[in-house]
Motif scaffolding. Structure first.
Motif, PDB file in Angstrom:
ATOM      1  N   LEU A 207      18.385   8.930  64.282  1.00 20.36           N
ATOM      2  CA  LEU A 207      19.549  10.041  63.924  1.00 20.36           C
ATOM      3  C   LEU A 207      20.080  10.299  63.220  1.00 20.36           C
ATOM      4  O   LEU A 207      20.927  11.815  63.401  1.00 20.36           O
ATOM      5  N   VAL A 208      21.204   9.692  62.612  1.00 18.94           N
ATOM      6  CA  VAL A 208      22.720   9.700  62.252  1.00 18.94           C
ATOM      7  C   VAL A 208      22.827  10.081  61.537  1.00 18.94           C
ATOM      8  O   VAL A 208      21.460  10.048  60.036  1.00 18.94           O
ATOM      9  N   LYS A 209      23.479  11.190  60.859  1.00 16.94           N
ATOM     10  CA  LYS A 209      23.498  12.252  59.073  1.00 16.94           C
ATOM     11  C   LYS A 209      24.878  11.079  58.674  1.00 16.94           C
ATOM     12  O   LYS A 209      25.881  11.539  58.645  1.00 16.94           O
ATOM     13  N   LYS A 210      24.138  10.695  57.237  1.00 20.88           N
ATOM     14  CA  LYS A 210      24.653   9.932  56.592  1.00 20.88           C
ATOM     15  C   LYS A 210      25.449  10.121  55.505  1.00 20.88           C
ATOM     16  O   LYS A 210      26.761   9.370  55.476  1.00 20.88           O
ATOM     17  N   ASN A 211      25.142  11.414  55.777  1.00 20.76           N
ATOM     18  CA  ASN A 211      25.947  12.095  54.359  1.00 20.76           C
ATOM     19  C   ASN A 211      27.862  12.817  55.607  1.00 20.76           C
ATOM     20  O   ASN A 211      28.485  13.574  54.557  1.00 20.76           O
ATOM     21  N   LEU A 212      27.365  12.264  56.604  1.00 22.01           N
ATOM     22  CA  LEU A 212      28.852  12.875  57.739  1.00 22.01           C
ATOM     23  C   LEU A 212      29.597  11.534  58.143  1.00 22.01           C
ATOM     24  O   LEU A 212      28.903  11.021  58.816  1.00 22.01           O
TER      25      LEU A 212
END
Length: 244
Positions: A207-212
Motif C-alpha cells: 500500500l505504499v504511495k510511491k510518489n511520496l
C-alpha cells in the motif's frame, strides 16, 4: 483511480530531459512530446489521463496564450482547469508576467530540490490549487532537516511539507499512528518547538504511495496561538513565492 500523466513539452530542451528523469525516479508517469502539436495529440489520446502540463519558460510559439488555451480546450469542462507549470531557469519579471497572463499556474525554477519538485507535481495532479478539498489548511513544501523525539529517542527526518494544522515528515523510521512526537521547526523568524500526533504513515509494502517519501503525517498538538500564527505566515509567504 487511474494514474495521471505529467505531460512535459520538450521542445528540444535539455532541462526537460533532466526533469523527466527526476520525475520518473520519483515514480511519476511522464510523457515527453517534442512539439505543441504532439502535446495536443497526447492530451486527446485516451491512453493518457493528463494531470498537468509542464512547459519551458521560453516555449517557442508565436502566441503562448493561444497555445495554452488549446491545451485546456482538450477538456473544456474540467474543474479546475488543467494545471500548467513552467520549468527551467527563472526568467525576468517581464517574462514571468507574460507566462502569468498566458495562464501558467506555477514556476518551477532551477535549482529546485526534490521535496519541492515532488510536492508541486503532486499538488498539480491533485487539482492544481494549494488546497485539496478535504483539507482545512494550505500546505507548502519545505526541505528542512529536523530531529524528531519520540519515546525518549531521537531520529533524523526531513520536513517535506507544512501547514498550520500539521506536517509531513520524511523519515525511514516513521512512528506508529497515534504516537506523540516532538520537534523544532527552523522557521525563518526563529525556531518553533512543537508537539504532534502521528495520523498516518507511508511505509514500504503493497500500500505504499510511491510518489511520496517514506514517512509520516502528523497533526499539531497543543499549538499556541503565536506559534500557529508564525507557521501560518510562513505558509502564506511560501505559497506566494511558489506561484508566478
Amino acid at each position: 483511480m487511474e494514474r495521471r500523466t505529467l505531460l512535459l513539452v520538450d521542445s528540444g530542451s535539455q532541462c526537460m530531459e533532466a526533469l523527466s528523469l527526476r520525475l520518473r525516479q520519483m515514480d511519476f508517469h511522464v510523457v515527453r512530446p517534442k512539439t505543441t502539436d504532439q502535446a495536443l495529440e497526447a492530451l486527446c489520446d485516451s491512453r493518457f489521463q493528463v494531470g498537468c502540463v509542464v512547459i519551458p519558460p521560453d516555449l517557442p510559439v508565436v502566441d503562448l496564450e493561444r497555445s495554452l488555451r488549446a491545451f485546456r480546450s482538450a477538456e473544456p469542462d474540467r474543474v479546475p482547469p488543467l494545471p500548467i507549470a513552467a520549468f527551467g531557469d527563472r526568467p525576468g519579471a517581464d517574462q514571468r508576467g507574460r507566462l502569468r497572463r498566458a495562464g501558467v499556474d506555477y514556476g518551477l525554477w532551477n535549482p529546485i530540490d526534490d521535496n519541492t519538485l515532488r510536492f508541486q507535481m503532486n499538488r498539480s495532479l491533485s487539482g492544481g490549487g494549494p488546497m485539496v478539498s478535504n483539507r482545512r489548511a494550505a500546505r507548502v513544501p519545505t526541505n528542512w532537516p529536523v530531529e524528531i523525539t519520540a519515546g525518549g529517542r531521537e531520529k533524523p527526518a526531513k520536513l517535506y511539507s507544512i501547514s498550520a494544522q500539521g506536517a509531513y515528515l520524511a523519515t525511514p523510521r516513521p512512528s506508529m499512528p497515534r504516537a506523540i512526537v516532538h520537534l523544532t521547526l527552523p522557521m525563518p523568524d526563529g525556531d518553533v518547538r512543537v508537539s504532534a500526533e502521528v495520523v498516518a504513515t507511508n511505509v514500504p509494502g503493497n500500500l505504499v504511495k510511491k510518489n511520496l517519501p517514506i514517512g509520516m503525517a502528523v497533526r499539531w498538538s497543543g499549538l499556541d496561538d503565536q506559534s500557529e500564527e508564525q507557521i501560518r505566515g510562513f505558509v502564506e509567504d511560501r505559497d506566494d513565492r511558489l506561484r508566478l
